[in-house]
Design an enzyme around this catalytic site. Structure first.
Site, mmCIF file in Angstrom:
data_model
loop_
_atom_site.group_PDB
_atom_site.id
_atom_site.type_symbol
_atom_site.label_atom_id
_atom_site.label_comp_id
_atom_site.label_asym_id
_atom_site.label_seq_id
_atom_site.Cartn_x
_atom_site.Cartn_y
_atom_site.Cartn_z
ATOM 1 N N ASN A 9 0.972 -1.289 0.001
ATOM 2 C CA ASN A 9 0.124 -0.046 -0.224
ATOM 3 C C ASN A 9 1.014 1.476 -0.088
ATOM 4 O OD1 ASN A 9 -1.845 1.956 0.594
ATOM 5 N ND2 ASN A 9 -2.276 1.274 2.487
ATOM 6 N N LYS A 11 0.283 4.317 -0.017
ATOM 7 C CA LYS A 11 -0.663 5.517 0.279
ATOM 8 C C LYS A 11 -0.309 6.506 -0.641
ATOM 9 C CE LYS A 11 -0.049 3.259 4.609
ATOM 10 N NZ LYS A 11 -0.124 2.943 6.093
ATOM 11 N N HIS A 91 -9.549 0.891 5.295
ATOM 12 C CA HIS A 91 -8.151 1.031 5.899
ATOM 13 C C HIS A 91 -8.338 1.865 7.056
ATOM 14 C CE1 HIS A 91 -4.052 2.309 6.543
ATOM 15 N NE2 HIS A 91 -3.772 1.317 5.978
ATOM 16 N N GLU A 93 -6.912 4.468 8.080
ATOM 17 C CA GLU A 93 -6.705 6.049 7.916
ATOM 18 C C GLU A 93 -7.858 6.482 7.179
ATOM 19 O OE1 GLU A 93 -3.010 5.239 5.624
ATOM 20 O OE2 GLU A 93 -2.051 4.838 7.482
ATOM 21 N N GLU A 163 -5.105 -5.237 10.318
ATOM 22 C CA GLU A 163 -3.989 -4.099 10.945
ATOM 23 C C GLU A 163 -4.237 -3.635 12.091
ATOM 24 O OE1 GLU A 163 -2.088 -2.948 6.691
ATOM 25 O OE2 GLU A 163 -3.839 -1.782 7.186
ATOM 26 N N GLY A 169 2.603 2.241 10.968
ATOM 27 C CA GLY A 169 3.561 3.515 10.699
ATOM 28 C C GLY A 169 4.162 3.781 12.090
ATOM 29 N N SER A 209 3.722 -2.107 10.455
ATOM 30 C CA SER A 209 5.405 -2.209 10.593
ATOM 31 C C SER A 209 5.681 -3.569 10.324
ATOM 32 C CB SER A 209 5.519 -1.820 12.144
ATOM 33 O OG SER A 209 5.003 -0.516 12.291
HETATM 34 P P1 13P Z 1 3.177 0.472 7.727
HETATM 35 O O1 13P Z 1 3.900 -0.836 7.194
HETATM 36 O O2 13P Z 1 4.037 1.643 7.124
HETATM 37 O O3 13P Z 1 3.060 0.277 9.257
HETATM 38 O O4 13P Z 1 1.767 0.448 7.062
HETATM 39 C C1 13P Z 1 0.879 -0.695 7.143
HETATM 40 C C2 13P Z 1 -0.418 -0.202 6.383
HETATM 41 O O5 13P Z 1 -1.288 0.590 6.846
HETATM 42 C C3 13P Z 1 -0.430 -1.043 5.047
HETATM 43 O O6 13P Z 1 -1.990 -0.670 4.793
#
Ligand code: 13P
Length: 246
Positions: A9, A11, A91, A93, A163, A169, A209
């Site tokens: 992803n 982003k 997701h 976010e 997740e 992150g 992560s």
């Molecule tokens: P990170 O691997 O940067 O923690 O992000 C995970 C994520 O949100 C994948 O959709």
């Protein structure tokens, strides 16, 4: 046998030339027995589809209508028309920053499946929920309110990504035991709702992560079928190293 999947992803990252370079580099080395999916920003989807040798391509978002006066939005029908095969839904976010509800996510799931796209459905609890021990109930609600209205046939086109929000992150990864426990719980919910065979065939990815150092331990767990990778998917070498961690 369910698929092993490593998905990236991206982003809201990478400019035009960086995106081209990453598309090229994640296709430069042959990876066997693992499905690779990349989720670039909308701008680069067409290019990703046309330059992918081994990676499949997914979108990070969609709006749950086929067309019309929805300024700034992209429809599942449009995604499908350029060769996109997958879309992220739920997701954290988008849940937290864009305020997307379980009911809205359900409408996206329906719109995607009716346009022959596969859904990568993200679920997971926030830190306070984990600390108070209600993570299973939170994830169960997310699945029940956005996914479990589907027929068993439609559910075959769903991949689940667990997740934990506190791991995204942050550099804090769920331990492999925490991931395995939740993945086994999710699989048991799918078995109860649909059937043992559908549960066995559903890929459940871990995200948060995940990197080349911890992927092998996470992927060694019986119910962890791969990863949804954020930061470590922005470099071809770390993304491909994760894909080689099974
Ligand atoms: P990170 O691997 O940067 O923690 O992000 C995970 C994520 O949100 C994948 O959709």
């Amino acid at each position: 046998m369910r698929k092993k999947i490593v998905a990236g992803n991206w982003k809201m990252n990478l400019n035009d030339s960086e995106a081209s370079e990453l598309i090229q580099n994640v296709n430069a080395e042959k990876i066997n027995d693992v499905e690779l999916i990349i989720f670039p920003p909308f701008l680069y989807l067409d290019r990703a589809v046309n330059n992918s040798i081994q990676t499949k391509v997914g979108a990070q978002n969609c709006y749950p209508e086929n067309s019309g006066a929805f300024t700034g939005e992209i429809s599942p029908e449009q995604l499908q028309s350029v060769g996109v095969e997958f879309c992220l839904v739920g997701h954290s976010e988008r849940r937290s920053i864009l305020g997307e509800s379980n009911a809205f996510l359900k409408s996206k799931v329906n719109a995607l499946l009716s346009n022959q796209l596969q859904v990568v459905f993200c679920c997971g609890e926030v830190k306070e929920e984990r600390e108070s021990g209600v993570q299973n109930q939170i994830v169960k609600n997310q699945l029940e309110e956005s996914l479990f209205h589907l027929s068993e046939e439609d559910f075959q086109n769903v991949i689940v990504a667990y997740e934990p929000v506190w791991a995204i992150g942050t550099g804090l990864t769920a331990s492999s035991d925490q991931a395995e426990e939740m993945h086994a719980f999710i699989r048991s919910l799918i078995a109860q709702k649909y059937s043992e065979s559908t549960a066995e065939n559903t890929s459940i990815l871990y995200g948060g992560s995940c990197n080349p150092t911890n992927a092998q331990e996470l992927f060694s767990k019986e119910n962890v079928d791969g990863g949804l990778i954020g930061g470590a998917a922005l470099k071809a070498d770390s993304f491909l190293a994760i894909a080689k961690s099974f």
